[in-house]
Design a protein around this motif. Structure first.
Motif, mmCIF file in Angstrom:
data_model
loop_
_atom_site.group_PDB
_atom_site.id
_atom_site.type_symbol
_atom_site.label_atom_id
_atom_site.label_comp_id
_atom_site.label_asym_id
_atom_site.label_seq_id
_atom_site.Cartn_x
_atom_site.Cartn_y
_atom_site.Cartn_z
ATOM 1 N N VAL A 318 0.812 -1.223 0.000
ATOM 2 C CA VAL A 318 0.000 0.000 0.000
ATOM 3 C C VAL A 318 0.844 1.271 0.000
ATOM 4 O O VAL A 318 0.507 2.245 -0.697
ATOM 5 C CB VAL A 318 -0.949 -0.003 1.218
ATOM 6 N N MET A 319 1.937 1.294 0.741
ATOM 7 C CA MET A 319 2.707 2.527 0.890
ATOM 8 C C MET A 319 3.207 3.079 -0.451
ATOM 9 O O MET A 319 3.005 4.262 -0.744
ATOM 10 C CB MET A 319 3.882 2.298 1.848
ATOM 11 N N PRO A 320 3.889 2.284 -1.295
ATOM 12 C CA PRO A 320 4.379 2.858 -2.558
ATOM 13 C C PRO A 320 3.251 3.269 -3.500
ATOM 14 O O PRO A 320 3.374 4.269 -4.222
ATOM 15 C CB PRO A 320 5.213 1.725 -3.159
ATOM 16 N N LEU A 321 2.138 2.514 -3.498
ATOM 17 C CA LEU A 321 1.007 2.883 -4.352
ATOM 18 C C LEU A 321 0.417 4.222 -3.929
ATOM 19 O O LEU A 321 0.044 5.048 -4.767
ATOM 20 C CB LEU A 321 -0.062 1.788 -4.296
ATOM 21 N N THR A 322 0.349 4.447 -2.605
ATOM 22 C CA THR A 322 -0.131 5.728 -2.094
ATOM 23 C C THR A 322 0.758 6.869 -2.582
ATOM 24 O O THR A 322 0.271 7.915 -3.047
ATOM 25 C CB THR A 322 -0.147 5.715 -0.553
ATOM 26 N N GLY A 323 2.087 6.669 -2.491
ATOM 27 C CA GLY A 323 3.031 7.687 -2.927
ATOM 28 C C GLY A 323 2.893 8.016 -4.405
ATOM 29 O O GLY A 323 2.897 9.188 -4.800
ATOM 30 N N LEU A 324 2.750 6.992 -5.236
ATOM 31 C CA LEU A 324 2.661 7.204 -6.681
ATOM 32 C C LEU A 324 1.353 7.893 -7.073
ATOM 33 O O LEU A 324 1.326 8.753 -7.960
ATOM 34 C CB LEU A 324 2.796 5.868 -7.417
ATOM 35 N N ILE A 325 0.244 7.520 -6.423
ATOM 36 C CA ILE A 325 -1.041 8.178 -6.716
ATOM 37 C C ILE A 325 -0.982 9.649 -6.310
ATOM 38 O O ILE A 325 -1.488 10.519 -7.026
ATOM 39 C CB ILE A 325 -2.201 7.453 -5.993
ATOM 40 N N PHE A 326 -0.333 9.943 -5.189
ATOM 41 C CA PHE A 326 -0.191 11.337 -4.750
ATOM 42 C C PHE A 326 0.649 12.138 -5.745
ATOM 43 O O PHE A 326 0.274 13.249 -6.143
ATOM 44 C CB PHE A 326 0.452 11.383 -3.362
ATOM 45 N N ILE A 327 1.778 11.574 -6.162
ATOM 46 C CA ILE A 327 2.686 12.281 -7.068
ATOM 47 C C ILE A 327 2.041 12.541 -8.430
ATOM 48 O O ILE A 327 2.143 13.640 -8.986
ATOM 49 C CB ILE A 327 3.997 11.476 -7.254
ATOM 50 N N PHE A 328 1.371 11.525 -8.960
ATOM 51 C CA PHE A 328 0.835 11.623 -10.318
ATOM 52 C C PHE A 328 -0.676 11.873 -10.342
ATOM 53 O O PHE A 328 -1.358 11.477 -11.290
ATOM 54 C CB PHE A 328 1.149 10.335 -11.090
ATOM 55 N N SER A 329 -1.193 12.528 -9.305
ATOM 56 C CA SER A 329 -2.647 12.738 -9.226
ATOM 57 C C SER A 329 -3.186 13.480 -10.451
ATOM 58 O O SER A 329 -4.219 13.092 -11.019
ATOM 59 C CB SER A 329 -2.992 13.501 -7.945
ATOM 60 N N LYS A 330 -2.514 14.542 -10.859
ATOM 61 C CA LYS A 330 -3.000 15.336 -11.989
ATOM 62 C C LYS A 330 -2.941 14.540 -13.288
ATOM 63 O O LYS A 330 -3.881 14.563 -14.098
ATOM 64 C CB LYS A 330 -2.181 16.618 -12.131
ATOM 65 N N GLU A 331 -1.833 13.833 -13.490
ATOM 66 C CA GLU A 331 -1.690 13.019 -14.705
ATOM 67 C C GLU A 331 -2.731 11.910 -14.759
ATOM 68 O O GLU A 331 -3.287 11.619 -15.830
ATOM 69 C CB GLU A 331 -0.278 12.416 -14.781
ATOM 70 N N ILE A 332 -2.998 11.284 -13.608
ATOM 71 C CA ILE A 332 -3.977 10.192 -13.559
ATOM 72 C C ILE A 332 -5.365 10.701 -13.927
ATOM 73 O O ILE A 332 -6.086 10.083 -14.725
ATOM 74 C CB ILE A 332 -3.996 9.537 -12.155
ATOM 75 N N VAL A 449 7.823 2.883 4.838
ATOM 76 C CA VAL A 449 7.772 4.351 4.809
ATOM 77 C C VAL A 449 9.087 4.906 4.264
ATOM 78 O O VAL A 449 9.097 5.826 3.426
ATOM 79 C CB VAL A 449 7.500 4.916 6.223
ATOM 80 N N LEU A 450 10.209 4.338 4.725
ATOM 81 C CA LEU A 450 11.527 4.759 4.241
ATOM 82 C C LEU A 450 11.647 4.552 2.733
ATOM 83 O O LEU A 450 12.069 5.455 2.000
ATOM 84 C CB LEU A 450 12.627 3.975 4.968
ATOM 85 N N GLY A 451 11.272 3.342 2.289
ATOM 86 C CA GLY A 451 11.339 3.044 0.855
ATOM 87 C C GLY A 451 10.463 3.974 0.040
ATOM 88 O O GLY A 451 10.863 4.462 -1.023
ATOM 89 N N THR A 452 9.264 4.255 0.551
ATOM 90 C CA THR A 452 8.338 5.149 -0.163
ATOM 91 C C THR A 452 8.869 6.575 -0.190
ATOM 92 O O THR A 452 8.754 7.273 -1.211
ATOM 93 C CB THR A 452 6.954 5.125 0.509
ATOM 94 N N GLY A 453 9.459 7.019 0.916
ATOM 95 C CA GLY A 453 10.013 8.372 0.966
ATOM 96 C C GLY A 453 11.133 8.570 -0.036
ATOM 97 O O GLY A 453 11.143 9.557 -0.795
ATOM 98 N N ILE A 454 12.092 7.641 -0.069
ATOM 99 C CA ILE A 454 13.211 7.734 -1.022
ATOM 100 C C ILE A 454 12.684 7.615 -2.450
ATOM 101 O O ILE A 454 13.118 8.339 -3.361
ATOM 102 C CB ILE A 454 14.259 6.651 -0.722
ATOM 103 N N MET A 455 11.746 6.696 -2.665
ATOM 104 C CA MET A 455 11.126 6.529 -3.990
ATOM 105 C C MET A 455 10.501 7.842 -4.461
ATOM 106 O O MET A 455 10.681 8.255 -5.617
ATOM 107 C CB MET A 455 10.057 5.446 -3.921
#
Length: 507
Positions: A318-332, A449-455
């Motif tokens: 869940v953590m990385p998917l949350t990060g990617l949806i947040f980052i690319f919200s406008k594109e999505i 959380v660490l992996g998602t933050g660096i990602m």
């Protein structure tokens, strides 16, 4: 190993089926956005289809939660013939209830619209009321769909849970287009009515062709098994009811804001919910029977180990998917909806809500998982109490934030309340399962959380390298970079689940 392999393939099949059903759901939203954008018609369409869905989800949850364990118990103790009699009685009781509620829904449609969309006025309110009268008979199909679906799950069929949305969405897509080209908005409501019965027809065919179930004229309202089922699902019914109340308040407040607010919340929540409705739901559907059997035993160590592993896997996904949806919200939002009447301003409008909803994905995912763990323990009271507290917080925050932050305040309240509910549930779980390794769970969560933050930092930094690319390519390339970085970080810190996965891939 064979059992584990079968479980893995069943999970993959269920996720694929969920993606198919959810994918068509997005196509439906894309078609609606293309023809009607974020307008009063789309607001009415979204608001009115939620009226029977929200009300009758209560009954559906009751069937799913109470019917399955009681049917299994009767089947073991008295045989399948008696269990099927119980199933027929449940079907017929809910059939009668659905017919009564359909008539009441049509008769009191205006009052229902005032409850669910009290902010509508003038022509918008009149249109919503007329739509409601057309679609309230869908309650009959909605309730019986839950009964058939529960029976099929007992028989070992899981994919229909997602695939039944295929005819449902296809019918809606066709009728949205027909309504636009014929310039008759009432066609949209007729499409909703037919779509609901297409689901019911699909499941009825499956039950007839895949199982030995035969309909019988059995109607015993005072049957002890029916009473036992109602007692078992009482807390679930209450917790589901307050959750639906929360949705009612959300939509009612949104209907009183600027035109398009209801649609914006709907579009953005649909995207954010894909994590819980596809991946988490697939995992819980497959693992719930296994958890139920495990908690029926007295092996506390196995119970704790299974729960701990379940929670850790959800953290990693869940953590990385949350990060990617947040980052690319406008594109999505642009990829899914940005065409036709859905212009650049509307994209910006919806993507802001998606960013906020994304922050609540982690809480919503863990909430669903922890609820299933408690249901496996045959404890429905704790999820009910914590759900009521979370909903009360949500409604309170709705009123506190909607004045200044409008629809974004409603999205923020939803995200925060799901997180609050998860925290409360986890505290109760620690008390109930004293064998849980809290240090290990905390370590795994911090690693994710660490992996998602660096990602996230790497993905943000790399966006300038392909800023001239299309929205789709930015999401694709950025997503692949992000997932690769996430896996590498977890491999470097030697996270055990990733290391096990890499070893299996090596073999």
């Amino acid at each position: 190993m064979k059992k584990s392999g079968n479980l893995f393939y069943k999970t993959i099949q269920l996720i694929i089926a969920a993606f198919i059903g959810k994918g068509l759901g997005f196509v439906r939203e894309m078609v609606l956005a293309y023809f009607y954008g974020a307008s009063h018609v789309s607001d009415v369409y979204v608001a009115v289809q939620n009226i029977p869905a929200i009300i009758f989800t209560l009954f559906g949850t009751a069937v799913t939660t109470g019917f399955i364990p009681l049917y299994s118990e009767i089947s073991v103790k008295k045989g399948k013939k008696e269990a099927d009699k119980f199933a027929n009685n449940v079907f017929n009781v809910f059939l009668v209830l659905a017919i009564i509620l359909s008539f009441l829904g049509v008769f009191f449609s205006e009052q229902l619209v005032k409850i669910f969309a009290g902010g509508f006025n003038g022509e918008t309110f009149i249109l919503c009321n007329q739509f409601a009268k057309i679609i309230m008979p869908t309650s009959l199909a909605i309730i019986l769909v839950y009964v058939y679906n529960a029976y099929l799950q007992i028989e070992g069929y899981f994919n229909q849970n997602s695939l039944m949305n295929v005819p449902y969405n296809i019918v809606q897509i066709l009728f949205i287009a027909i309504g636009f080209y014929t310039e008759n908005v009432y066609v949209l409501a007729i499409g909703l009515l037919i779509a609901s019965y297409s689901q019911f027809t699909y499941l009825a065919i499956l039950v007839k062709t895949k199982t030995s179930f035969k309909h019988q004229k059995i109607l015993k309202v005072r049957d002890p098994a029916i009473k036992e089922m109602l007692i078992l699902v009482g807390p679930v019914f209450i917790s589901t009811g307050v959750n639906q109340l929360n949705t009612i308040v959300d939509r009612a407040l949104a209907s009183g804001l600027v035109e398009g607010s209801v649609s914006a919340l709907n579009y953005s929540s649909e995207v954010a919910n894909i994590v819980t409705q596809v991946i988490i739901l697939s995992l819980t559907t497959i693992l719930y029977p296994q958890m139920t059997r495990l908690f029926a035993s007295d092996n506390r160590e196995e119970q704790s180990n299974f729960t701990e592993k379940y929670i850790n896997i959800v953290s990693l996904i869940v953590m990385p998917l949350t990060g990617l949806i947040f980052i690319f919200s406008k594109e999505i939002v642009q990829i899914l909806f940005g065409r036709g009447a859905f212009d650049a301003n509307t994209v910006e409008f919806v993507s802001k809500a998606l960013k906020i909803y994304a922050l609540g994905i982690v809480g919503a995912s863990f909430r669903d998982v922890l609820n299933k763990v408690f249901y496996s323990m045959k404890n429905t009271v704790i999820p009910m109490v914590n759900g009521v507290i979370a909903v009360a917080c949500n409604i309170g925050m709705n009123f506190a934030l909607v004045g200044e932050y409008k629809y974004l305040g409603l999205a923020t309240a939803t995200a925060l309340s799901s997180t609050i509910c998860t925290i409360l549930l986890f505290i109760q779980l620690v008390k109930k399962l004293d064998g849980l390794q809290l240090g290990e769970i905390g370590k795994e969560f911090l690693l994710s959380v660490l992996g998602t933050g660096i990602m996230s930092v790497v993905v943000y930094g790399s966006l300038n390298l392909f800023k001239t690319s299309s929205d789709f390519l930015r999401c694709l390339i950025g997503g692949l970079i992000g997932i690769l970085v996430y896996i590498i970080i977890l491999a470097v810190v030697r996270e055990k689940n990733i290391m096990n996965l890499l070893q299996k891939m090596k073999k």
